[in-house]
Motif scaffolding. Structure first.
Motif, PDB file in Angstrom:
ATOM      1  N   GLN A  93      22.864  -8.389 -17.417  1.00 23.09           N
ATOM      2  CA  GLN A  93      22.101  -8.975 -18.519  1.00 23.09           C
ATOM      3  C   GLN A  93      20.705  -9.391 -18.076  1.00 23.09           C
ATOM      4  O   GLN A  93      19.723  -9.181 -18.787  1.00 23.09           O
ATOM      5  CB  GLN A  93      22.848 -10.181 -19.091  1.00 23.09           C
ATOM      6  CG  GLN A  93      24.017  -9.805 -19.993  1.00 23.09           C
ATOM      7  CD  GLN A  93      24.671 -11.042 -20.601  1.00 23.09           C
ATOM      8  OE1 GLN A  93      25.297 -11.840 -19.895  1.00 23.09           O
ATOM      9  NE2 GLN A  93      24.537 -11.200 -21.903  1.00 23.09           N
ATOM     10  N   GLY A  94      20.630  -9.972 -16.884  1.00 21.80           N
ATOM     11  CA  GLY A  94      19.330 -10.373 -16.344  1.00 21.80           C
ATOM     12  C   GLY A  94      18.438  -9.176 -16.079  1.00 21.80           C
ATOM     13  O   GLY A  94      17.236  -9.181 -16.414  1.00 21.80           O
ATOM     14  N   LYS A  95      19.023  -8.146 -15.479  1.00 21.04           N
ATOM     15  CA  LYS A  95      18.253  -6.926 -15.199  1.00 21.04           C
ATOM     16  C   LYS A  95      17.774  -6.274 -16.491  1.00 21.04           C
ATOM     17  O   LYS A  95      16.643  -5.793 -16.571  1.00 21.04           O
ATOM     18  CB  LYS A  95      19.112  -5.952 -14.399  1.00 21.04           C
ATOM     19  CG  LYS A  95      19.390  -6.399 -12.966  1.00 21.04           C
ATOM     20  CD  LYS A  95      20.295  -5.398 -12.248  1.00 21.04           C
ATOM     21  CE  LYS A  95      20.625  -5.891 -10.832  1.00 21.04           C
ATOM     22  NZ  LYS A  95      21.552  -4.958 -10.147  1.00 21.04           N
ATOM     23  N   GLY A 146       4.245  -2.653 -20.908  1.00 21.20           N
ATOM     24  CA  GLY A 146       3.738  -1.331 -20.592  1.00 21.20           C
ATOM     25  C   GLY A 146       3.874  -0.994 -19.131  1.00 21.20           C
ATOM     26  O   GLY A 146       3.086  -0.220 -18.571  1.00 21.20           O
ATOM     27  N   SER A 147       4.903  -1.565 -18.484  1.00 18.56           N
ATOM     28  CA  SER A 147       5.096  -1.382 -17.050  1.00 18.56           C
ATOM     29  C   SER A 147       6.483  -0.802 -16.789  1.00 18.56           C
ATOM     30  O   SER A 147       7.251  -0.530 -17.720  1.00 18.56           O
ATOM     31  CB  SER A 147       4.931  -2.725 -16.332  1.00 18.56           C
ATOM     32  OG  SER A 147       5.025  -2.587 -14.938  1.00 18.56           O
ATOM     33  N   THR A 148       6.790  -0.619 -15.520  1.00 14.93           N
ATOM     34  CA  THR A 148       8.126  -0.183 -15.121  1.00 14.93           C
ATOM     35  C   THR A 148       8.884  -1.384 -14.584  1.00 14.93           C
ATOM     36  O   THR A 148       8.261  -2.363 -14.148  1.00 14.93           O
ATOM     37  CB  THR A 148       8.060   0.886 -14.022  1.00 14.93           C
ATOM     38  OG1 THR A 148       7.504   0.288 -12.821  1.00 14.93           O
ATOM     39  CG2 THR A 148       7.191   2.065 -14.445  1.00 14.93           C
ATOM     40  N   PRO A 149      10.217  -1.347 -14.586  1.00 17.70           N
ATOM     41  CA  PRO A 149      10.985  -2.469 -14.029  1.00 17.70           C
ATOM     42  C   PRO A 149      10.601  -2.777 -12.582  1.00 17.70           C
ATOM     43  O   PRO A 149      10.526  -3.949 -12.201  1.00 17.70           O
ATOM     44  CB  PRO A 149      12.433  -1.990 -14.139  1.00 17.70           C
ATOM     45  CG  PRO A 149      12.428  -1.065 -15.316  1.00 17.70           C
ATOM     46  CD  PRO A 149      11.104  -0.346 -15.228  1.00 17.70           C
ATOM     47  N   GLU A 150      10.327  -1.734 -11.801  1.00 17.58           N
ATOM     48  CA  GLU A 150       9.976  -1.939 -10.396  1.00 17.58           C
ATOM     49  C   GLU A 150       8.642  -2.680 -10.255  1.00 17.58           C
ATOM     50  O   GLU A 150       8.523  -3.649  -9.499  1.00 17.58           O
ATOM     51  CB  GLU A 150       9.905  -0.589  -9.665  1.00 17.58           C
ATOM     52  CG  GLU A 150      11.238   0.136  -9.549  1.00 17.58           C
ATOM     53  CD  GLU A 150      11.690   0.789 -10.853  1.00 17.58           C
ATOM     54  OE1 GLU A 150      12.910   1.036 -10.998  1.00 17.58           O
ATOM     55  OE2 GLU A 150      10.827   1.039 -11.742  1.00 17.58           O
ATOM     56  N   LEU A 151       7.634  -2.220 -10.994  1.00 13.90           N
ATOM     57  CA  LEU A 151       6.324  -2.871 -10.917  1.00 13.90           C
ATOM     58  C   LEU A 151       6.375  -4.284 -11.483  1.00 13.90           C
ATOM     59  O   LEU A 151       5.725  -5.203 -10.971  1.00 13.90           O
ATOM     60  CB  LEU A 151       5.277  -2.043 -11.664  1.00 13.90           C
ATOM     61  CG  LEU A 151       4.844  -0.734 -10.995  1.00 13.90           C
ATOM     62  CD1 LEU A 151       3.913   0.049 -11.918  1.00 13.90           C
ATOM     63  CD2 LEU A 151       4.160  -1.012  -9.667  1.00 13.90           C
ATOM     64  N   PHE A 152       7.145  -4.466 -12.536  1.00 15.41           N
ATOM     65  CA  PHE A 152       7.265  -5.787 -13.141  1.00 15.41           C
ATOM     66  C   PHE A 152       7.917  -6.765 -12.170  1.00 15.41           C
ATOM     67  O   PHE A 152       7.459  -7.905 -12.012  1.00 15.41           O
ATOM     68  CB  PHE A 152       8.073  -5.700 -14.432  1.00 15.41           C
ATOM     69  CG  PHE A 152       8.134  -6.994 -15.199  1.00 15.41           C
ATOM     70  CD1 PHE A 152       7.000  -7.510 -15.814  1.00 15.41           C
ATOM     71  CD2 PHE A 152       9.326  -7.702 -15.323  1.00 15.41           C
ATOM     72  CE1 PHE A 152       7.052  -8.706 -16.529  1.00 15.41           C
ATOM     73  CE2 PHE A 152       9.388  -8.892 -16.028  1.00 15.41           C
ATOM     74  CZ  PHE A 152       8.250  -9.397 -16.635  1.00 15.41           C
ATOM     75  N   ASP A 153       8.970  -6.313 -11.472  1.00  9.58           N
ATOM     76  CA  ASP A 153       9.619  -7.171 -10.484  1.00  9.58           C
ATOM     77  C   ASP A 153       8.670  -7.509  -9.344  1.00  9.58           C
ATOM     78  O   ASP A 153       8.716  -8.617  -8.795  1.00  9.58           O
ATOM     79  CB  ASP A 153      10.885  -6.507  -9.944  1.00  9.58           C
ATOM     80  CG  ASP A 153      12.065  -6.612 -10.914  1.00  9.58           C
ATOM     81  OD1 ASP A 153      11.986  -7.431 -11.858  1.00  9.58           O
ATOM     82  OD2 ASP A 153      13.061  -5.882 -10.727  1.00  9.58           O
TER      83      ASP A 153
END
Length: 360
Positions: A256-258, A269-276
């Motif tokens: 749920q968190g992910k 407008g980003s990717t999960p990797e860049l956002f993290d």
């Protein structure tokens, strides 16, 4: 992650706001109402707001208090703050320096009701051909003048016994900073993410100072018009409930968190990797107790003293300001900074405290 852009537009807005404030002292006080507009712009620490709207968390808390809360995206950060200052928005996400120099300096009584995060490496000073900040002396430094990049540069120089007079700043739009730094002629620059992360890949470049070296000084806030808040205290309660429910969810490491973080990345407008990666250099106050402690600590007054002294030195309080004390600020415990008879920026911990006490 567009934000924190200062400059001439800010000064024009302040001057106009001062005229409005001085010419309309008898404006009708806000009344109790049920619908409110809260503005936001794209930045990692502010993405909980649009996600909360998408996920139904905004509606849940608004319904609890019989309200309708619209979370409104404004594509340009400074425009969002200008719209708030002009009364088109009831609240807005904003950095501490800009809250002081735009609405507060313009005479709009503003309450910071949620201290959401601080930059913990999202802003940095880059040099080529050197690995120590002291090597910056005499260089041309490219940055967005009168923004938090300018403030970060001043703080960095101070840490090595130098002043802004030891360098020459070159005003550069945030959209152009990466391209400028990649040219051989530019050997020093200050930027924020995501541009900063790209600049770190430039051959021969090193980050020599960052906001992680001045933790807690570049703060990101949710501010609300003080009179509107007084007339509608349930708005503050609902906003605190929305924030802490959402940030608790995004801190979770389960599916749920992910999923929440991935949805926020998409909204940005980003990717999960860049956002993290951006979240990793953002100290998020997900725990209301920690937020209350930070807001009530003497360190906040020290920080805001530095911020207001820098802002005044750069003319960001407008031509009518005779000293750095021109804009009054208040803090928990009835502490004040500057003109106590003209307080227009208030750090109000009461709604964060309600969240910490489970009383929302």
């Amino acid at each position: 992650m567009l934000k924190r852009i200062g400059g001439a537009g800010k000064l024009i807005l302040v001057a106009c706001s001062l005229m409005v404030a001085s010419c309309s002292p008898s404006a009708e006080a806000p009344k109790a109402r049920t619908e409110f507009n809260i503005g936001w712009s794209i930045y990692a620490g502010w993405m909980p707001w649009p996600y909360a709207q998408q996920a139904g968390i905004v509606k849940k808390w608004a319904d609890k208090y019989g309200l309708k809360i619209n979370i409104v995206q404004v594509n340009d950060y400074v425009e969002s703050v200008n719209q708030y200052t002009a009364g088109k928005l009831d609240g807005v996400t904003v950095a501490n320096m800009d809250a002081l120099t735009i609405p507060a300096a313009g005479g709009k009584d503003t309450s910071a009701i949620i201290v959401g995060d601080y930059s913990n490496g999202n802003d940095g000073i880059m040099l080529k051909g050197a690995d120590k900040l002291s090597a910056i002396k005499g260089r041309q430094v490219y940055l967005v003048e009168l923004s938090v990049s300018h403030y970060l540069l001043a703080r960095g120089l101070n840490s090595v016994g130098m002043a802004l007079t030891d360098v020459k700043t070159v005003n550069t739009a945030d959209a152009d900073i990466v391209g400028a730094f990649q040219t051989p002629a530019v050997t020093a620059a200050v930027a924020w993410n995501p541009q900063l992360s790209v600049m770190k890949g430039t051959p021969g470049a090193r980050q020599v100072f960052s906001s992680a070296d001045i933790p807690g000084e570049i703060l990101d806030l949710l501010v609300v018009d003080t009179e509107t808040l007084k007339a509608n205290p349930n708005l503050g309660k609902a906003l605190a409930g929305i924030w802490y429910e959402t940030t608790a969810l995004m801190q979770r490491q389960d599916e749920q968190g992910k999923a929440a973080r991935a949805a926020m990345a998409k909204l940005a407008g980003s990717t999960p990797e860049l956002f993290d990666q951006q979240l990793a250099t953002t100290y998020l106050y997900a725990d209301p107790k920690a937020a209350v402690a930070a807001t009530s600590a003497p360190a906040l007054i020290t920080t805001m003293t530095r911020v207001r002294d820098f802002s005044f030195s750069k003319g960001l309080f407008g031509q009518g300001a005779k000293s750095a004390d021109a804009v009054g600020m208040s803090f928990p415990g009835k502490k004040t900074l500057g003109d106590a008879n003209h307080v227009t920026l208030r750090f109000d911990e009461s709604f964060m405290q309600m969240a910490a006490d489970g009383k929302l």
